[in-house]
Motif scaffolding. Sequence first.
Motif, mmCIF file in Angstrom:
data_model
loop_
_atom_site.group_PDB
_atom_site.id
_atom_site.type_symbol
_atom_site.label_atom_id
_atom_site.label_comp_id
_atom_site.label_asym_id
_atom_site.label_seq_id
_atom_site.Cartn_x
_atom_site.Cartn_y
_atom_site.Cartn_z
ATOM 1 N N UNK A 136 0.674 -1.283 -0.270
ATOM 2 C CA UNK A 136 0.097 -0.201 0.232
ATOM 3 C C UNK A 136 0.635 1.637 -0.265
ATOM 4 N N UNK A 137 -0.139 2.281 -0.365
ATOM 5 C CA UNK A 137 0.879 3.760 -0.252
ATOM 6 C C UNK A 137 -0.039 4.795 0.005
ATOM 7 N N UNK A 138 0.767 5.174 1.551
ATOM 8 C CA UNK A 138 -0.296 5.758 2.152
ATOM 9 C C UNK A 138 0.436 7.538 1.751
ATOM 10 N N UNK A 139 -0.476 8.295 2.221
ATOM 11 C CA UNK A 139 -0.098 9.865 2.239
ATOM 12 C C UNK A 139 -1.204 10.028 3.492
ATOM 13 N N UNK A 140 -0.328 11.260 4.346
ATOM 14 C CA UNK A 140 -0.697 12.636 5.486
ATOM 15 C C UNK A 140 -0.140 12.464 5.766
ATOM 16 N N UNK A 141 0.003 13.502 6.977
ATOM 17 C CA UNK A 141 1.121 14.566 7.344
ATOM 18 C C UNK A 141 2.174 13.736 8.659
ATOM 19 N N UNK A 142 3.056 14.062 8.215
ATOM 20 C CA UNK A 142 4.539 13.713 8.689
ATOM 21 C C UNK A 142 4.324 14.515 9.796
ATOM 22 N N UNK A 143 4.805 13.955 11.123
ATOM 23 C CA UNK A 143 4.724 14.040 12.875
ATOM 24 C C UNK A 143 6.356 13.651 13.494
ATOM 25 N N UNK A 144 6.384 13.692 14.290
ATOM 26 C CA UNK A 144 7.738 13.568 14.874
ATOM 27 C C UNK A 144 7.667 13.410 16.289
ATOM 28 N N UNK A 145 8.478 12.350 16.484
ATOM 29 C CA UNK A 145 8.137 10.958 17.238
ATOM 30 C C UNK A 145 7.315 11.920 18.777
ATOM 31 N N UNK A 162 -0.407 -5.122 23.365
ATOM 32 C CA UNK A 162 -1.233 -4.473 22.001
ATOM 33 C C UNK A 162 -1.484 -3.500 21.850
ATOM 34 N N UNK A 163 -0.865 -3.140 23.180
ATOM 35 C CA UNK A 163 -0.744 -1.268 23.432
ATOM 36 C C UNK A 163 0.713 -0.676 23.313
ATOM 37 N N UNK A 164 0.309 0.637 23.067
ATOM 38 C CA UNK A 164 1.414 2.201 23.378
ATOM 39 C C UNK A 164 0.744 3.320 23.933
ATOM 40 N N UNK A 165 1.684 3.750 24.849
ATOM 41 C CA UNK A 165 1.218 4.899 25.421
ATOM 42 C C UNK A 165 1.615 6.222 24.500
ATOM 43 N N UNK A 166 3.109 6.119 23.849
ATOM 44 C CA UNK A 166 3.302 6.877 23.031
ATOM 45 C C UNK A 166 3.827 6.531 21.893
ATOM 46 N N UNK A 167 3.837 7.181 20.811
ATOM 47 C CA UNK A 167 4.023 7.024 19.379
ATOM 48 C C UNK A 167 5.770 7.658 19.350
ATOM 49 N N UNK A 168 6.468 6.715 19.802
ATOM 50 C CA UNK A 168 7.852 7.048 19.401
ATOM 51 C C UNK A 168 8.508 5.923 19.266
ATOM 52 N N UNK A 169 9.657 5.712 18.351
ATOM 53 C CA UNK A 169 10.315 4.408 18.457
ATOM 54 C C UNK A 169 10.837 4.028 19.491
ATOM 55 N N UNK A 170 11.607 5.418 19.974
ATOM 56 C CA UNK A 170 11.759 4.506 22.003
ATOM 57 C C UNK A 170 11.075 4.131 22.215
ATOM 58 N N UNK A 175 8.347 -3.466 21.255
ATOM 59 C CA UNK A 175 7.201 -3.559 21.656
ATOM 60 C C UNK A 175 7.827 -5.273 20.221
ATOM 61 N N UNK A 176 8.386 -4.172 18.897
ATOM 62 C CA UNK A 176 8.561 -5.015 18.048
ATOM 63 C C UNK A 176 10.010 -5.397 17.125
ATOM 64 N N UNK A 177 10.411 -6.369 16.599
ATOM 65 C CA UNK A 177 11.771 -7.054 16.580
ATOM 66 C C UNK A 177 12.484 -6.247 14.796
ATOM 67 N N UNK A 178 11.482 -4.499 15.181
ATOM 68 C CA UNK A 178 12.796 -4.233 13.490
ATOM 69 C C UNK A 178 13.143 -2.941 14.128
ATOM 70 N N UNK A 179 13.454 -1.855 13.245
ATOM 71 C CA UNK A 179 14.017 -1.092 13.084
ATOM 72 C C UNK A 179 12.479 0.175 12.737
ATOM 73 N N UNK A 180 12.710 1.076 13.692
ATOM 74 C CA UNK A 180 11.069 2.333 13.681
ATOM 75 C C UNK A 180 11.669 3.825 13.312
ATOM 76 N N UNK A 181 10.693 3.808 12.657
ATOM 77 C CA UNK A 181 11.100 5.136 11.948
ATOM 78 C C UNK A 181 10.879 6.542 13.386
ATOM 79 N N UNK A 182 11.784 7.082 13.333
ATOM 80 C CA UNK A 182 11.797 8.848 14.268
ATOM 81 C C UNK A 182 10.415 9.355 13.918
ATOM 82 N N UNK A 183 9.699 9.075 12.988
ATOM 83 C CA UNK A 183 8.885 9.868 13.016
ATOM 84 C C UNK A 183 7.187 9.189 12.942
ATOM 85 N N UNK A 184 5.976 9.863 12.388
ATOM 86 C CA UNK A 184 5.663 8.749 12.424
ATOM 87 C C UNK A 184 3.739 9.869 11.155
#
Length: 267
Positions: A136-145, A162-170, A175-184
């Motif tokens: 899929x290709x997503x389009x949206x507003x970029x946000x800092x972690x 299955x829950x997280x309190x903050x949307x951040x790479x840290x 919670x996941x076994x791979x790297x995560x972008x420092x943004x969402x």
Amino acid sequence: MYRFLLTPRWWGINVFVLLAIPFCVFMGSWQLGRFEERMDSHRTADERASADRRQAARPLAQLLPVDKATSGAQTTATGRYVDQLLVPDRELNGRRGYYVLTLLRQDHGKALPVVRGWLPGTPDPAKAPAPPAGEVTVTGALQASETPGDNGVSARGGLPSGQTGAISSASLVNLVPYGVEDAFVTLNKGDSGMKAVPAQAAAQTGLDLKAFQNLGYTGEWFVFAGFVVFMWFRLLRREVELARDAEMGLVPEEDRDPAASSDYAVR
């Protein structure tokens, strides 16, 4: 009668007043300047957000790392949805609910957190729509972690699986076994009937609690300056009254200050 102003005690009082008033005025002016800076940055952020919505979306790689200039910019990313998490305690239009956050695994291996939408009530995996399968290709507003504590972001731990309190790479890297972008990214249109989540202002640019704290501190410092002047006049009036009473012989012998008796004597 005012000879007491030349005593060491009053020299100390006068020096304190002469230093305290400019200091309070300086600090009040500085806090006011901080509030005005936040007002200006808020207006600039609103103008930039409007401009960003009119501009064509750019690839994610061109906008990273996220800063005040790129926060809120329209971006696109391509990949496959892999893991889904729920973000509790999020308000939208005054209602309590939760975000549906899905990780988009990109070709280079890192995953981009994507807020697909908002649902009311308490987090329930059964009610959260499953992400689309395939590429899929997503389009949206970029946000800092996010940082816990900012913009109402929950800092509490002990959330269910299955829950997280903050949307951040840290937070997500645990919670996941791979790297995560420092943004969402927040989708411009809510996925699968969910409500779209509007982009948040970049850190230190919105009219948040800190901005109004600066305004409150401004008033406090000017009040302090006025209080110093008030207390100086009050002490002065008290000394004058004591001096008059001493001249008239109305001050009891035991209440007289031997060190200041010469100042209260009739000149």
